[in-house]
Design an enzyme around this catalytic site. Structure first.
Site, PDB file in Angstrom:
ATOM      1  N   CYS A  10       0.836  -1.204   0.000  1.00 34.52           N
ATOM      2  CA  CYS A  10       0.000   0.000   0.000  1.00 34.52           C
ATOM      3  C   CYS A  10       0.869   1.252   0.000  1.00 34.52           C
ATOM      4  O   CYS A  10       0.918   2.000   0.971  1.00 34.52           O
ATOM      5  CB  CYS A  10      -0.951   0.010   1.197  1.00 34.52           C
ATOM      6  SG  CYS A  10      -2.274   1.235   1.022  1.00 34.52           S
ATOM      7  N   CYS A  65      -5.121   2.087  -6.170  1.00 34.50           N
ATOM      8  CA  CYS A  65      -4.792   2.704  -4.877  1.00 34.50           C
ATOM      9  C   CYS A  65      -5.818   3.795  -4.600  1.00 34.50           C
ATOM     10  O   CYS A  65      -5.711   4.900  -5.145  1.00 34.50           O
ATOM     11  CB  CYS A  65      -3.376   3.286  -4.921  1.00 34.50           C
ATOM     12  SG  CYS A  65      -2.793   3.886  -3.325  1.00 34.50           S
TER      13      CYS A  65
END
Length: 389
Positions: A157, A332
């Protein structure tokens, strides 16, 4: 000897196991020591005060696909020549192996971080409990300096260090104290985001909050006694004071994988970036954060990789050519505020790739924030982990 062994009960392992069961395989074993499964993308919202921590966890037993054997132990090695997974207690054989144990958080690789995290304003959204502390530190801040930093090297992430910076800044704006906060975002790359179209939007977000962005820079030391970090940038090292700091530990493949024959020189699993099959051992496949592929390490990437792994593994088991290819897709969802979000989607080409028809993919949206908090967790628990998407 078991048929298909999956190392790891995270999002990648459970999703692959569920898809294999739906394909009719009855010989699937998951090796996973933890009795709790975490939806880690929610931890950013926990740290920003937008979600409760308990919403990110469920018992492992509840997410394991029915009919899958669970070996509740940790893998400590693989012998691909004899097709054995070495466990903390014993070993297990396999005909085909799927490797997806995730990555490890190397807190000690950033000097001073292991001792500082969780105390006196320093925390990290990369664990659930630390995310709770992060929100407390943000909530209590009224004036001073805030540092949000990303380490060099691959991390899971990669947008998380920015997400919390924008969530915190928007919280301080709503409370009327942002003007008294000196906010810094320290990033190792030459741009705020690797895809230029999204970078342009995020540069505007940083300007909106008055955030000082340090590109080509990295925090190399934490000095909690002085309440400062040392930032190494193009002009050398310099101290940066903090009252609040969100720091991300460097990350790497698990130690047993680094030292195994399955590892690439980087330490990550050496798989073909398209087929996700090991480059030297044809009965081994891999995906997720541990895979040595050049995509961004996100849950969306796992969702795109899992059907490729399953299709190719089943074809290999039947002696057929591998039919599926992974194009590097990743997504994302970057929270740019407490009610706004930029859904960054891209693949190996490094260009925006929208999966939502008729919407401008390079734009902040308010409706996407509902997607981040409500829709994506619902899809994760009820569809992705069941092998349906």
């Amino acid at each position: 000897m078991d048929g298909i062994v999956v190392i790891g009960g995270g999002s990648a392992g459970i999703t692959v196991a569920a898809r294999l069961r739906r394909a009719g395989r009855r010989d699937v074993t998951v090796v996973e020591p933890s009795d709790v499964h975490h939806y880690q993308p929610l931890w950013t919202l926990v740290g920003g005060g937008r979600a409760p921590l308990p919403a990110s966890a469920r018992p492992m037993r509840s997410v394991l696909p029915r009919g899958v054997r669970w070996v509740r132990s940790a893998a400590v090695g693989v012998d691909p020549l004899t097709r054995r997974v070495l466990l903390r207690e014993g070993e297990i054989g396999y005909r085909h192996l799927v490797v997806c144990p995730g990555v490890r958080l190397d807190w000690h690789r950033l000097d001073g971080l292991a001792d500082a995290v969780g105390h006196d304003g320093v925390s990290s959204n990369y664990t659930g409990p630390h995310a709770v502390e992060m929100w407390r530190f943000i909530r209590e801040a009224r004036t001073g300096s805030a540092v949000f930093a990303m380490p060099s090297g691959p991390i899971k992430c990669g947008g998380a260090p920015q997400k919390i910076a924008y969530l915190a800044a928007d919280h301080w704006r709503e409370r009327g104290v942002l003007g008294r906060m000196d906010v810094h975002l320290v990033l190792p790359g030459p741009a705020v985001f690797a895809v230029p179209e999204y970078a342009e939007v995020l540069e505007g977000v940083a300007r909106r909050y008055g955030i000082h962005v340090h590109l080509g820079s990295e925090v190399v030391r934490v000095r909690p006694s002085a309440r400062e970090v040392v930032v190494r940038g193009p002009d050398g090292d310099r101290p940066l004071p903090y009252d609040v700091a969100h720091l991300v530990p460097p990350q790497s493949a698990p130690d047993w994988l680094k030292t195994s024959p399955l590892a690439a020189p980087s330490g990550y699993l050496d798989v073909d970036p398209r087929t996700l099959r090991h480059v030297r051992y044809p009965d081994v496949f891999g995906l997720g954060d541990c895979a040595g592929t050049p995509n961004s390490k996100t849950g969306a990437a796992v969702r795109a990789q899992a059907p490729v792994v399953v299709a190719n593994l089943l074809a290999a088991a039947e002696g057929r050519d591998l039919p599926a290819s992974y194009d590097g897709y990743s997504s994302c969802p970057i929270t740019t505020g407490r009610r706004t979000l930029l859904l960054a989607e891209f693949d190996y080409s490094g260009r925006p790739r929208s999966t939502v028809p008729f919407l401008d993919p390079v734009r902040e949206r308010t409706d996407h924030n509902v997607v981040k908090r409500r829709v994506l967790p619902f899809l994760y628990w009820n569809l992705m982990l069941r092998g349906l998407v």
